[in-house]
Design a protein around this motif. Sequence first.
Motif, PDB file in Angstrom:
ATOM      1  N   UNK A  51       0.808  -1.225   0.000  1.00 49.74           N
ATOM      2  CA  UNK A  51       0.000   0.000   0.000  1.00 49.74           C
ATOM      3  C   UNK A  51       0.835   1.265   0.000  1.00 49.74           C
ATOM      4  N   UNK A  52       2.150   1.138   0.019  1.00 50.32           N
ATOM      5  CA  UNK A  52       3.026   2.307  -0.037  1.00 50.32           C
ATOM      6  C   UNK A  52       3.104   2.896  -1.438  1.00 50.32           C
ATOM      7  N   UNK A  53       2.708   2.138  -2.439  1.00 47.96           N
ATOM      8  CA  UNK A  53       2.862   2.563  -3.823  1.00 47.96           C
ATOM      9  C   UNK A  53       1.993   3.777  -4.134  1.00 47.96           C
ATOM     10  N   UNK A  54       2.568   4.737  -4.834  1.00 50.25           N
ATOM     11  CA  UNK A  54       1.805   5.922  -5.220  1.00 50.25           C
ATOM     12  C   UNK A  54       0.655   5.485  -6.128  1.00 50.25           C
ATOM     13  N   UNK A  55      -0.510   6.031  -5.896  1.00 51.60           N
ATOM     14  CA  UNK A  55      -1.686   5.682  -6.682  1.00 51.60           C
ATOM     15  C   UNK A  55      -2.351   4.377  -6.278  1.00 51.60           C
ATOM     16  N   UNK A  56      -1.881   3.762  -5.184  1.00 48.97           N
ATOM     17  CA  UNK A  56      -2.482   2.506  -4.717  1.00 48.97           C
ATOM     18  C   UNK A  56      -3.981   2.713  -4.505  1.00 48.97           C
ATOM     19  N   UNK A  57      -4.781   1.770  -4.967  1.00 52.18           N
ATOM     20  CA  UNK A  57      -6.240   1.880  -4.855  1.00 52.18           C
ATOM     21  C   UNK A  57      -6.707   1.286  -3.528  1.00 52.18           C
ATOM     22  N   UNK A  58      -7.034   2.163  -2.591  1.00 52.27           N
ATOM     23  CA  UNK A  58      -7.530   1.722  -1.285  1.00 52.27           C
ATOM     24  C   UNK A  58      -9.031   1.971  -1.132  1.00 52.27           C
ATOM     25  N   UNK A  59      -9.718   2.220  -2.246  1.00 53.27           N
ATOM     26  CA  UNK A  59     -11.137   2.601  -2.193  1.00 53.27           C
ATOM     27  C   UNK A  59     -12.010   1.546  -1.524  1.00 53.27           C
ATOM     28  N   UNK A  60     -11.631   0.273  -1.582  1.00 51.89           N
ATOM     29  CA  UNK A  60     -12.439  -0.778  -0.976  1.00 51.89           C
ATOM     30  C   UNK A  60     -12.132  -0.974   0.510  1.00 51.89           C
ATOM     31  N   UNK A  61     -11.114  -0.293   1.008  1.00 51.18           N
ATOM     32  CA  UNK A  61     -10.753  -0.430   2.422  1.00 51.18           C
ATOM     33  C   UNK A  61     -11.783   0.285   3.296  1.00 51.18           C
ATOM     34  N   UNK A  62     -11.964  -0.171   4.521  1.00 52.10           N
ATOM     35  CA  UNK A  62     -12.861   0.543   5.443  1.00 52.10           C
ATOM     36  C   UNK A  62     -12.335   1.952   5.748  1.00 52.10           C
ATOM     37  N   UNK A  63     -13.252   2.894   5.835  1.00 55.23           N
ATOM     38  CA  UNK A  63     -12.912   4.259   6.247  1.00 55.23           C
ATOM     39  C   UNK A  63     -12.751   4.263   7.760  1.00 55.23           C
ATOM     40  N   UNK A  64     -11.742   4.971   8.229  1.00 52.98           N
ATOM     41  CA  UNK A  64     -11.522   5.145   9.668  1.00 52.98           C
ATOM     42  C   UNK A  64     -11.786   6.611   9.978  1.00 52.98           C
ATOM     43  N   UNK A  65     -12.772   6.871  10.800  1.00 49.55           N
ATOM     44  CA  UNK A  65     -13.061   8.254  11.186  1.00 49.55           C
ATOM     45  C   UNK A  65     -11.826   8.855  11.856  1.00 49.55           C
ATOM     46  N   UNK A  66     -11.553  10.109  11.553  1.00 44.74           N
ATOM     47  CA  UNK A  66     -10.366  10.769  12.109  1.00 44.74           C
ATOM     48  C   UNK A  66     -10.317  10.658  13.623  1.00 44.74           C
ATOM     49  N   UNK A  67     -11.467  10.796  14.266  1.00 44.22           N
ATOM     50  CA  UNK A  67     -11.467  10.719  15.725  1.00 44.22           C
ATOM     51  C   UNK A  67     -11.446   9.279  16.250  1.00 44.22           C
ATOM     52  N   UNK A  68     -11.322   8.290  15.331  1.00 46.20           N
ATOM     53  CA  UNK A  68     -11.149   6.892  15.719  1.00 46.20           C
ATOM     54  C   UNK A  68      -9.775   6.356  15.303  1.00 46.20           C
ATOM     55  N   UNK A  69      -8.890   7.226  14.815  1.00 48.53           N
ATOM     56  CA  UNK A  69      -7.542   6.784  14.448  1.00 48.53           C
ATOM     57  C   UNK A  69      -6.823   6.160  15.641  1.00 48.53           C
ATOM     58  N   UNK A  70      -7.119   6.601  16.825  1.00 44.28           N
ATOM     59  CA  UNK A  70      -6.479   6.090  18.026  1.00 44.28           C
ATOM     60  C   UNK A  70      -7.010   4.747  18.494  1.00 44.28           C
ATOM     61  N   UNK A  71      -8.019   4.213  17.816  1.00 46.07           N
ATOM     62  CA  UNK A  71      -8.569   2.915  18.204  1.00 46.07           C
ATOM     63  C   UNK A  71      -7.589   1.786  17.948  1.00 46.07           C
ATOM     64  N   UNK A  72      -7.735   0.691  18.720  1.00 42.77           N
ATOM     65  CA  UNK A  72      -6.791  -0.420  18.560  1.00 42.77           C
ATOM     66  C   UNK A  72      -7.031  -1.123  17.228  1.00 42.77           C
ATOM     67  N   UNK A  73      -5.910  -1.479  16.607  1.00 46.18           N
ATOM     68  CA  UNK A  73      -5.944  -2.132  15.299  1.00 46.18           C
ATOM     69  C   UNK A  73      -5.049  -3.367  15.339  1.00 46.18           C
ATOM     70  N   UNK A  74      -5.297  -4.278  14.427  1.00 49.81           N
ATOM     71  CA  UNK A  74      -4.511  -5.496  14.321  1.00 49.81           C
ATOM     72  C   UNK A  74      -4.977  -6.520  15.338  1.00 49.81           C
ATOM     73  N   UNK A  75      -4.439  -7.714  15.186  1.00 47.25           N
ATOM     74  CA  UNK A  75      -4.839  -8.812  16.066  1.00 47.25           C
ATOM     75  C   UNK A  75      -3.997  -8.944  17.310  1.00 47.25           C
ATOM     76  N   UNK A  76      -3.083  -7.989  17.520  1.00 45.27           N
ATOM     77  CA  UNK A  76      -2.190  -8.075  18.659  1.00 45.27           C
ATOM     78  C   UNK A  76      -0.968  -8.899  18.314  1.00 45.27           C
ATOM     79  N   UNK A  77      -0.095  -9.027  19.276  1.00 43.47           N
ATOM     80  CA  UNK A  77       1.169  -9.742  19.102  1.00 43.47           C
ATOM     81  C   UNK A  77       1.925  -9.154  17.907  1.00 43.47           C
ATOM     82  N   UNK A  78       2.455  -9.985  17.016  1.00 41.26           N
ATOM     83  CA  UNK A  78       3.173  -9.461  15.854  1.00 41.26           C
ATOM     84  C   UNK A  78       2.134  -9.164  14.778  1.00 41.26           C
ATOM     85  N   UNK A  79       1.818  -7.898  14.615  1.00 41.53           N
ATOM     86  CA  UNK A  79       0.821  -7.529  13.614  1.00 41.53           C
ATOM     87  C   UNK A  79       1.245  -6.253  12.905  1.00 41.53           C
ATOM     88  N   UNK A  80       0.677  -6.085  11.720  1.00 46.05           N
ATOM     89  CA  UNK A  80       1.008  -4.965  10.845  1.00 46.05           C
ATOM     90  C   UNK A  80      -0.301  -4.364  10.333  1.00 46.05           C
TER      91      UNK A  80
END
Length: 185
Positions: A51-80
């Motif tokens: 997803x680092x590529x310029x022009x990468x199409x992320x349109x199908x990804x879920x939107x994250x509200x700006x005020x929810x950026x701080x919410x926990x993400x990933x499954x824990x442990x070693x996650x990306x």
Amino acid sequence: PPTHVVNLMTREGSAAFGAVWRGIEAKLVECPALADSMPEFKSTYDVEPHAELVGFDDAAWPVIAADDLGGKRGGGMISFFWYRATLTIPTEALGFATDGAKAVLRVNIDDYAEIWVNGQLPRAAGRPSPSCIQGFNMPNRLVLGDQIVHPGETYEIAVFAINGPISAAPANFIFFREAKVEFYR
């Protein structure tokens, strides 16, 4: 200190730059080893998606509200996790005239982050590189543009977030701790 700061983790702050945040979990996938690797190494690992590529199409990804950026993400442990948004420099950022100012993107991910801007990961060997891992829960600070910004310029931001320490898988998650644009005159 900065002359003006806009917090991108607020609806108002992200809206000032027209930023719509999206995110998705990244996966490690097994792939063939490089052609010139030692014979005992038949496979290695890569990250999906790229997803680092310029022009990468992320349109199908879920939107994250700006005020929810701080919410926990990933499954824990070693996650990306990938976060993406496009920032457009406004004429005025919440009361601050932006033309000709220096703009610094400040991102802090719990635990580590790599910050891509317009498909580039600015880095230099042998010294701290602002877009690469800075240390455990340390902010990344990148100058946008060519030292100054102008209204209408766009910056495609991709944040590769990593839960760590990687060799001692933590029983916690990935958190966006800080996302700001700092302006200097």
